[in-house]
Design an enzyme around this catalytic site. Sequence first.
Site, short mmCIF file in Angstrom:
data_model
loop_
_atom_site.label_atom_id
_atom_site.label_comp_id
_atom_site.label_asym_id
_atom_site.label_seq_id
_atom_site.Cartn_x
_atom_site.Cartn_y
_atom_site.Cartn_z
N ARG A 70 0.82 -1.21 0.00
CA ARG A 70 0.00 0.00 0.00
C ARG A 70 0.86 1.27 0.00
O ARG A 70 0.46 2.30 -0.56
CB ARG A 70 -0.91 -0.01 1.24
CG ARG A 70 -1.95 1.09 1.24
CD ARG A 70 -2.88 0.90 2.40
NE ARG A 70 -3.95 1.88 2.43
CZ ARG A 70 -4.37 2.49 3.53
NH1 ARG A 70 -3.78 2.23 4.69
NH2 ARG A 70 -5.36 3.35 3.48
N ASN A 102 -4.01 8.46 5.49
CA ASN A 102 -2.83 7.83 6.11
C ASN A 102 -2.91 7.72 7.63
O ASN A 102 -2.35 6.78 8.22
CB ASN A 102 -1.57 8.63 5.76
CG ASN A 102 -1.20 8.50 4.29
OD1 ASN A 102 -1.65 7.58 3.62
ND2 ASN A 102 -0.38 9.42 3.80
N HIS A 201 -6.28 -5.44 -2.82
CA HIS A 201 -7.12 -5.74 -1.66
C HIS A 201 -7.40 -7.24 -1.53
O HIS A 201 -8.30 -7.64 -0.82
CB HIS A 201 -8.42 -4.92 -1.73
CG HIS A 201 -8.20 -3.45 -1.54
ND1 HIS A 201 -9.19 -2.50 -1.68
CD2 HIS A 201 -7.08 -2.74 -1.23
CE1 HIS A 201 -8.70 -1.29 -1.46
NE2 HIS A 201 -7.42 -1.41 -1.19
#
Length: 338
Positions: A70, A102, A201
Amino acid sequence: MDRLFAKLGLLVSFLAVAHLSCLYGLPTGTGGYLYPQFYDHSCPRAQEIVRSVVERAVAKDPRMAASLLRLQFHDCFVQGCDASILLDSTGTMASEKRSNPNRDSVRGFEVIDEIKSALEEACPHTVSCADIIVLAARDSTVLTGGPSWEVPLGRRDSREASLSGSNNNIPAPNITFQNILSKFQQQGLDIVDLVALSGSHTIGNARCATFRQRLYNQNGDGKPDFTLDKHYASELRRRCPPSGGDQNLFYLDYVSPVHFDNSYFKNLLAYKGLLNSDEVLVTQSQASLELVNKYAYNGELFFEQFAKSMVKLANLSPLTGPRGEVRKHCRKINKAYY
Ligand code: HEM
Ligand SMILES: *[C@@H]1O[C@H](CO)[C@@H](O)[C@H](O)[C@H]1NC(C)=O
Protein backbone atom coordinates in the site's frame (compact mmCIF):
# COMPACT_ATOMS: atom_id res chain seq x y z
CA MET A 1 11.83 -14.16 -44.30
CA ASP A 2 10.31 -10.80 -45.16
CA ARG A 3 8.44 -10.88 -41.91
CA LEU A 4 11.60 -11.66 -39.99
CA PHE A 5 13.30 -8.64 -41.55
CA ALA A 6 10.30 -6.49 -40.78
CA LYS A 7 10.50 -7.62 -37.17
CA LEU A 8 14.23 -6.95 -37.03
CA GLY A 9 13.64 -3.51 -38.48
CA LEU A 10 11.09 -2.80 -35.80
CA LEU A 11 13.48 -3.98 -33.14
CA VAL A 12 16.29 -1.79 -34.47
CA SER A 13 14.11 1.30 -34.59
CA PHE A 14 12.81 0.51 -31.12
CA LEU A 15 16.36 0.29 -29.82
CA ALA A 16 17.23 3.55 -31.55
CA VAL A 17 14.30 5.28 -29.90
CA ALA A 18 15.16 3.72 -26.54
CA HIS A 19 18.72 4.93 -26.96
CA LEU A 20 17.67 8.44 -27.94
CA SER A 21 15.31 8.59 -25.01
CA CYS A 22 18.23 7.85 -22.71
CA LEU A 23 20.18 10.74 -24.19
CA TYR A 24 17.44 13.29 -24.24
CA GLY A 25 15.09 11.91 -21.62
CA LEU A 26 11.41 11.15 -21.86
CA PRO A 27 8.79 13.22 -20.10
CA THR A 28 9.25 12.50 -16.42
CA GLY A 29 5.71 11.15 -16.01
CA THR A 30 6.63 8.04 -17.95
CA GLY A 31 9.57 7.09 -15.79
CA GLY A 32 11.76 7.13 -18.89
CA TYR A 33 14.97 7.73 -16.96
CA LEU A 34 14.52 4.68 -14.80
CA TYR A 35 16.01 1.29 -15.55
CA PRO A 36 16.31 -1.99 -13.62
CA GLN A 37 20.12 -2.10 -13.68
CA PHE A 38 20.52 1.31 -12.03
CA TYR A 39 22.36 -0.06 -8.94
CA ASP A 40 24.17 -2.95 -10.67
CA HIS A 41 27.54 -1.24 -10.23
CA SER A 42 26.96 1.17 -7.36
CA CYS A 43 25.21 -1.32 -5.08
CA PRO A 44 25.03 -4.79 -6.64
CA ARG A 45 23.41 -6.39 -3.59
CA ALA A 46 20.72 -3.70 -3.22
CA GLN A 47 17.77 -5.81 -4.34
CA GLU A 48 18.91 -8.81 -2.31
CA ILE A 49 19.21 -6.67 0.82
CA VAL A 50 15.72 -5.24 0.39
CA ARG A 51 14.26 -8.68 -0.14
CA SER A 52 15.89 -10.21 2.92
CA VAL A 53 14.62 -7.49 5.27
CA VAL A 54 11.11 -7.68 3.78
CA GLU A 55 11.18 -11.47 4.13
CA ARG A 56 12.03 -11.26 7.81
CA ALA A 57 9.41 -8.59 8.47
CA VAL A 58 6.64 -10.53 6.73
CA ALA A 59 7.62 -13.76 8.49
CA LYS A 60 7.16 -11.91 11.79
CA ASP A 61 3.94 -10.13 10.75
CA PRO A 62 2.17 -11.48 7.64
CA ARG A 63 0.07 -8.31 7.31
CA MET A 64 3.26 -6.32 6.73
CA ALA A 65 3.29 -7.46 3.09
CA ALA A 66 -0.02 -5.64 2.53
CA SER A 67 1.15 -2.57 4.39
CA LEU A 68 4.31 -2.30 2.29
CA LEU A 69 2.37 -2.81 -0.93
CA ARG A 70 0.00 0.00 0.00
CA LEU A 71 2.92 2.37 0.67
CA GLN A 72 3.73 2.46 -3.05
CA PHE A 73 0.20 3.63 -3.85
CA HIS A 74 0.13 6.31 -1.16
CA ASP A 75 3.60 7.55 -2.07
CA CYS A 76 3.19 7.62 -5.85
CA PHE A 77 -0.18 9.42 -5.87
CA VAL A 78 1.37 12.43 -4.10
CA GLN A 79 4.08 14.32 -6.03
CA GLY A 80 5.02 11.06 -7.76
CA CYS A 81 7.12 8.22 -6.35
CA ASP A 82 9.54 10.30 -4.32
CA ALA A 83 9.27 8.88 -0.78
CA SER A 84 7.42 12.03 0.31
CA ILE A 85 5.16 9.82 2.44
CA LEU A 86 8.10 8.81 4.62
CA LEU A 87 8.96 12.33 5.84
CA ASP A 88 8.04 13.14 9.44
CA SER A 89 6.63 16.55 10.34
CA THR A 90 9.06 19.37 11.11
CA GLY A 91 8.56 22.98 12.20
CA THR A 92 8.08 24.00 8.58
CA MET A 93 6.62 20.88 6.96
CA ALA A 94 3.45 18.89 7.71
CA SER A 95 3.90 15.17 7.23
CA GLU A 96 1.68 13.25 4.80
CA LYS A 97 1.34 10.75 7.64
CA ARG A 98 -1.25 13.15 9.10
CA SER A 99 -3.58 13.08 6.06
CA ASN A 100 -7.01 11.42 6.24
CA PRO A 101 -6.05 8.39 4.13
CA ASN A 102 -2.83 7.83 6.11
CA ARG A 103 -3.58 8.74 9.73
CA ASP A 104 -3.89 5.67 12.03
CA SER A 105 -3.73 3.63 8.88
CA VAL A 106 -0.54 3.51 6.84
CA ARG A 107 2.18 1.34 8.37
CA GLY A 108 5.55 -0.19 7.56
CA PHE A 109 7.77 2.80 8.28
CA GLU A 110 9.96 0.83 10.70
CA VAL A 111 10.59 -1.82 8.06
CA ILE A 112 11.58 0.85 5.53
CA ASP A 113 13.99 2.29 8.15
CA GLU A 114 15.49 -1.14 8.68
CA ILE A 115 16.01 -1.64 4.94
CA LYS A 116 17.55 1.81 4.66
CA SER A 117 20.06 1.24 7.45
CA ALA A 118 21.08 -2.12 5.96
CA LEU A 119 21.61 -0.40 2.60
CA GLU A 120 23.53 2.50 4.15
CA GLU A 121 25.86 -0.05 5.70
CA ALA A 122 26.43 -1.89 2.41
CA CYS A 123 26.57 1.13 0.07
CA PRO A 124 26.42 4.48 1.85
CA HIS A 125 24.35 7.23 0.30
CA THR A 126 23.42 5.31 -2.83
CA VAL A 127 19.96 3.74 -2.79
CA SER A 128 17.02 6.14 -2.53
CA CYS A 129 14.09 5.70 -0.16
CA ALA A 130 11.78 6.05 -3.17
CA ASP A 131 13.37 2.99 -4.78
CA ILE A 132 13.17 1.10 -1.49
CA ILE A 133 9.38 1.61 -1.42
CA VAL A 134 8.79 0.20 -4.90
CA LEU A 135 11.17 -2.73 -4.38
CA ALA A 136 9.53 -3.59 -1.06
CA ALA A 137 6.09 -3.48 -2.73
CA ARG A 138 7.22 -5.90 -5.43
CA ASP A 139 8.86 -8.26 -2.91
CA SER A 140 5.74 -8.20 -0.72
CA THR A 141 3.60 -9.22 -3.67
CA VAL A 142 5.91 -12.11 -4.52
CA LEU A 143 6.18 -13.27 -0.91
CA THR A 144 2.40 -13.58 -0.58
CA GLY A 145 2.08 -15.62 -3.78
CA GLY A 146 1.57 -12.88 -6.36
CA PRO A 147 3.39 -12.12 -9.60
CA SER A 148 6.92 -10.77 -9.89
CA TRP A 149 8.19 -8.04 -12.19
CA GLU A 150 11.35 -6.11 -12.97
CA VAL A 151 11.43 -2.75 -11.20
CA PRO A 152 12.89 0.20 -13.11
CA LEU A 153 15.13 2.08 -10.63
CA GLY A 154 16.91 5.38 -10.18
CA ARG A 155 14.29 7.49 -8.40
CA ARG A 156 15.53 10.17 -6.05
CA ASP A 157 13.91 11.42 -2.85
CA SER A 158 11.92 14.63 -2.45
CA ARG A 159 12.88 17.45 -0.14
CA GLU A 160 9.23 18.18 0.58
CA ALA A 161 5.93 16.52 1.41
CA SER A 162 2.37 17.49 0.56
CA LEU A 163 -0.30 16.99 3.19
CA SER A 164 -2.97 18.54 0.96
CA GLY A 165 -1.85 16.43 -2.00
CA SER A 166 -2.26 13.35 0.15
CA ASN A 167 -5.78 14.40 1.21
CA ASN A 168 -6.84 15.33 -2.32
CA ASN A 169 -5.21 12.72 -4.55
CA ILE A 170 -5.80 9.49 -2.65
CA PRO A 171 -9.44 8.46 -3.04
CA ALA A 172 -11.61 7.94 0.05
CA PRO A 173 -13.35 4.56 0.20
CA ASN A 174 -16.87 6.03 0.14
CA ILE A 175 -16.80 8.01 -3.10
CA THR A 176 -18.38 7.04 -6.43
CA PHE A 177 -16.77 4.90 -9.12
CA GLN A 178 -16.55 7.93 -11.40
CA ASN A 179 -14.73 10.01 -8.76
CA ILE A 180 -12.27 7.22 -8.04
CA LEU A 181 -11.60 6.76 -11.75
CA SER A 182 -11.02 10.52 -12.12
CA LYS A 183 -8.39 10.43 -9.41
CA PHE A 184 -6.59 7.63 -11.24
CA GLN A 185 -6.90 9.44 -14.58
CA GLN A 186 -5.41 12.59 -13.06
CA GLN A 187 -2.30 10.46 -12.44
CA GLY A 188 -2.25 9.11 -15.98
CA LEU A 189 -3.71 5.75 -15.00
CA ASP A 190 -6.77 4.23 -16.69
CA ILE A 191 -9.69 1.97 -15.81
CA VAL A 192 -7.62 -1.16 -16.44
CA ASP A 193 -5.00 0.05 -13.95
CA LEU A 194 -7.73 0.96 -11.46
CA VAL A 195 -9.34 -2.47 -11.52
CA ALA A 196 -6.08 -4.42 -11.57
CA LEU A 197 -4.47 -2.37 -8.79
CA SER A 198 -7.60 -2.59 -6.65
CA GLY A 199 -6.78 -6.30 -6.69
CA SER A 200 -4.19 -5.39 -4.02
CA HIS A 201 -7.12 -5.74 -1.66
CA THR A 202 -6.63 -9.49 -1.99
CA ILE A 203 -4.37 -9.06 1.06
CA GLY A 204 -4.42 -6.87 4.14
CA ASN A 205 -6.92 -5.36 6.53
CA ALA A 206 -9.27 -2.43 6.84
CA ARG A 207 -10.62 -0.76 9.96
CA CYS A 208 -14.31 -0.70 10.80
CA ALA A 209 -14.27 3.11 10.45
CA THR A 210 -13.56 2.79 6.71
CA PHE A 211 -16.73 0.85 5.82
CA ARG A 212 -19.17 1.42 8.72
CA GLN A 213 -21.25 3.76 6.55
CA ARG A 214 -22.11 0.80 4.30
CA LEU A 215 -23.48 -1.21 7.21
CA TYR A 216 -25.87 1.37 8.66
CA ASN A 217 -26.32 4.51 6.61
CA GLN A 218 -25.06 4.19 3.05
CA ASN A 219 -26.93 7.13 1.54
CA GLY A 220 -27.77 9.18 4.62
CA ASP A 221 -31.20 7.48 4.78
CA GLY A 222 -30.41 5.16 7.71
CA LYS A 223 -30.28 2.12 5.43
CA PRO A 224 -27.41 -0.27 4.71
CA ASP A 225 -25.83 -0.63 1.28
CA PHE A 226 -28.18 -2.91 -0.67
CA THR A 227 -25.28 -4.09 -2.83
CA LEU A 228 -23.73 -5.80 0.22
CA ASP A 229 -24.51 -9.51 0.73
CA LYS A 230 -26.97 -9.78 3.64
CA HIS A 231 -25.18 -12.54 5.57
CA TYR A 232 -21.79 -10.99 5.08
CA ALA A 233 -23.22 -7.64 6.25
CA SER A 234 -24.65 -9.07 9.46
CA GLU A 235 -21.31 -10.70 10.19
CA LEU A 236 -19.57 -7.38 9.72
CA ARG A 237 -22.09 -5.55 11.91
CA ARG A 238 -21.27 -7.87 14.80
CA ARG A 239 -17.77 -6.48 15.14
CA CYS A 240 -18.35 -3.06 13.62
CA PRO A 241 -21.12 -1.48 15.75
CA PRO A 242 -22.92 1.79 14.84
CA SER A 243 -20.48 3.61 17.09
CA GLY A 244 -17.21 2.58 18.75
CA GLY A 245 -14.80 -0.09 17.58
CA ASP A 246 -13.41 2.21 14.88
CA GLN A 247 -10.07 0.40 14.89
CA ASN A 248 -11.49 -3.15 14.72
CA LEU A 249 -9.80 -4.91 11.82
CA PHE A 250 -11.36 -6.92 9.00
CA TYR A 251 -9.81 -8.81 6.15
CA LEU A 252 -10.15 -7.09 2.79
CA ASP A 253 -10.37 -10.58 1.24
CA TYR A 254 -12.08 -12.83 3.81
CA VAL A 255 -11.51 -15.95 1.67
CA SER A 256 -7.69 -15.87 1.57
CA PRO A 257 -6.59 -12.85 3.59
CA VAL A 258 -2.81 -13.28 3.43
CA HIS A 259 -2.60 -14.92 0.02
CA PHE A 260 -2.18 -12.83 -3.13
CA ASP A 261 -4.66 -14.35 -5.59
CA ASN A 262 -7.78 -13.39 -7.56
CA SER A 263 -10.35 -14.24 -4.89
CA TYR A 264 -10.85 -10.51 -4.31
CA PHE A 265 -12.59 -10.34 -7.71
CA LYS A 266 -14.69 -13.43 -6.98
CA ASN A 267 -15.80 -11.82 -3.72
CA LEU A 268 -16.90 -8.69 -5.58
CA LEU A 269 -19.10 -10.76 -7.88
CA ALA A 270 -20.68 -12.34 -4.78
CA TYR A 271 -21.32 -8.84 -3.31
CA LYS A 272 -18.78 -9.52 -0.60
CA GLY A 273 -16.36 -6.70 -1.27
CA LEU A 274 -15.46 -5.02 2.01
CA LEU A 275 -15.10 -1.37 1.00
CA ASN A 276 -17.60 0.65 -0.95
CA SER A 277 -14.74 1.46 -3.37
CA ASP A 278 -14.36 -2.28 -3.95
CA GLU A 279 -18.02 -3.04 -4.60
CA VAL A 280 -18.58 -0.08 -6.95
CA LEU A 281 -16.22 -1.80 -9.40
CA VAL A 282 -19.09 -4.18 -10.17
CA THR A 283 -22.14 -2.00 -9.42
CA GLN A 284 -21.43 1.36 -11.06
CA SER A 285 -19.60 0.69 -14.32
CA GLN A 286 -20.20 -1.88 -17.04
CA ALA A 287 -16.62 -1.56 -18.30
CA SER A 288 -15.23 -2.15 -14.85
CA LEU A 289 -17.59 -5.09 -14.24
CA GLU A 290 -16.25 -6.72 -17.39
CA LEU A 291 -12.68 -6.39 -16.13
CA VAL A 292 -13.64 -7.82 -12.74
CA ASN A 293 -15.27 -10.77 -14.51
CA LYS A 294 -12.12 -11.34 -16.53
CA TYR A 295 -9.80 -11.32 -13.52
CA ALA A 296 -12.19 -13.45 -11.42
CA TYR A 297 -12.24 -16.03 -14.20
CA ASN A 298 -8.56 -15.89 -15.12
CA GLY A 299 -6.06 -15.36 -12.31
CA GLU A 300 -3.12 -15.36 -14.69
CA LEU A 301 -4.53 -12.46 -16.64
CA PHE A 302 -4.93 -10.56 -13.38
CA PHE A 303 -1.32 -11.27 -12.38
CA GLU A 304 -0.02 -10.09 -15.77
CA GLN A 305 -1.97 -6.86 -15.68
CA PHE A 306 -1.20 -6.26 -12.00
CA ALA A 307 2.54 -6.40 -12.71
CA LYS A 308 2.19 -3.96 -15.62
CA SER A 309 0.05 -1.55 -13.65
CA MET A 310 2.43 -1.64 -10.67
CA VAL A 311 5.31 -0.63 -12.94
CA LYS A 312 3.16 2.16 -14.38
CA LEU A 313 2.25 3.33 -10.87
CA ALA A 314 5.89 3.19 -9.78
CA ASN A 315 6.93 5.32 -12.75
CA LEU A 316 4.75 8.33 -11.89
CA SER A 317 6.80 11.56 -11.96
CA PRO A 318 10.07 10.28 -10.50
CA LEU A 319 12.78 12.74 -9.49
CA THR A 320 15.86 11.88 -11.53
CA GLY A 321 19.22 13.32 -12.48
CA PRO A 322 20.07 16.33 -10.32
CA ARG A 323 16.55 16.68 -8.92
CA GLY A 324 15.85 15.69 -5.34
CA GLU A 325 18.44 13.80 -3.31
CA VAL A 326 19.27 10.41 -1.85
CA ARG A 327 18.21 10.73 1.77
CA LYS A 328 20.40 9.30 4.50
CA HIS A 329 17.38 8.73 6.73
CA CYS A 330 14.07 8.13 5.05
CA ARG A 331 12.12 10.15 7.62
CA LYS A 332 13.99 13.42 7.08
CA ILE A 333 15.64 15.40 4.32
CA ASN A 334 19.42 15.76 4.31
CA LYS A 335 20.79 18.82 6.08
CA ALA A 336 22.15 20.56 3.00
CA TYR A 337 22.51 20.02 -0.72
CA TYR A 338 25.73 18.47 -1.89
C1 HEM B 1 -9.03 2.43 -5.77
C2 HEM B 1 -9.03 3.18 -4.71
C3 HEM B 1 -8.62 2.70 -3.35
C4 HEM B 1 -9.25 2.98 -2.18
C5 HEM B 1 -10.48 3.87 -2.02
C6 HEM B 1 -8.55 2.29 -1.14
C7 HEM B 1 -8.87 2.36 0.22
C8 HEM B 1 -8.32 1.59 1.18
C9 HEM B 1 -8.74 1.58 2.56
C10 HEM B 1 -9.84 2.46 3.15
C11 HEM B 1 -7.99 0.67 3.22
C12 HEM B 1 -8.08 0.33 4.71
C13 HEM B 1 -7.28 1.34 5.50
C14 HEM B 1 -7.52 1.29 6.98
O1 HEM B 1 -8.50 0.73 7.45
O2 HEM B 1 -6.72 1.86 7.73
C15 HEM B 1 -7.08 0.10 2.26
C16 HEM B 1 -6.15 -0.89 2.55
C17 HEM B 1 -5.24 -1.36 1.63
N1 HEM B 1 -5.04 -0.89 0.36
FE1 HEM B 1 -6.31 0.30 -0.68
N2 HEM B 1 -7.51 1.60 -1.68
C18 HEM B 1 -7.50 1.82 -3.03
C19 HEM B 1 -6.57 1.35 -3.93
C20 HEM B 1 -5.44 0.66 -3.58
C21 HEM B 1 -4.29 0.43 -4.42
C22 HEM B 1 -4.16 1.01 -5.82
C23 HEM B 1 -3.41 -0.30 -3.71
C24 HEM B 1 -2.04 -0.80 -4.09
C25 HEM B 1 -1.51 -0.71 -5.28
C26 HEM B 1 -4.01 -0.57 -2.42
C27 HEM B 1 -3.47 -1.37 -1.45
C28 HEM B 1 -4.04 -1.59 -0.20
C29 HEM B 1 -3.57 -2.60 0.73
C30 HEM B 1 -2.53 -3.64 0.44
C31 HEM B 1 -4.33 -2.43 1.90
C32 HEM B 1 -4.16 -3.20 3.21
C33 HEM B 1 -3.10 -2.50 4.04
C34 HEM B 1 -2.80 -3.12 5.39
O3 HEM B 1 -3.34 -4.15 5.76
O4 HEM B 1 -1.95 -2.52 6.10
N3 HEM B 1 -5.21 0.05 -2.36
N4 HEM B 1 -7.30 0.67 1.04
C1 LIG C 1 -17.41 9.75 3.47
O1 LIG C 1 -16.98 9.62 4.81
C2 LIG C 1 -16.57 10.84 5.39
C3 LIG C 1 -15.92 10.54 6.74
O2 LIG C 1 -16.66 9.61 7.47
C4 LIG C 1 -17.76 11.77 5.49
O3 LIG C 1 -17.40 12.99 6.10
C5 LIG C 1 -18.29 12.02 4.08
O4 LIG C 1 -19.45 12.78 4.11
C6 LIG C 1 -18.58 10.70 3.36
N1 LIG C 1 -18.83 10.97 1.93
C7 LIG C 1 -19.82 10.42 1.25
C8 LIG C 1 -19.90 10.75 -0.18
O5 LIG C 1 -20.66 9.70 1.76
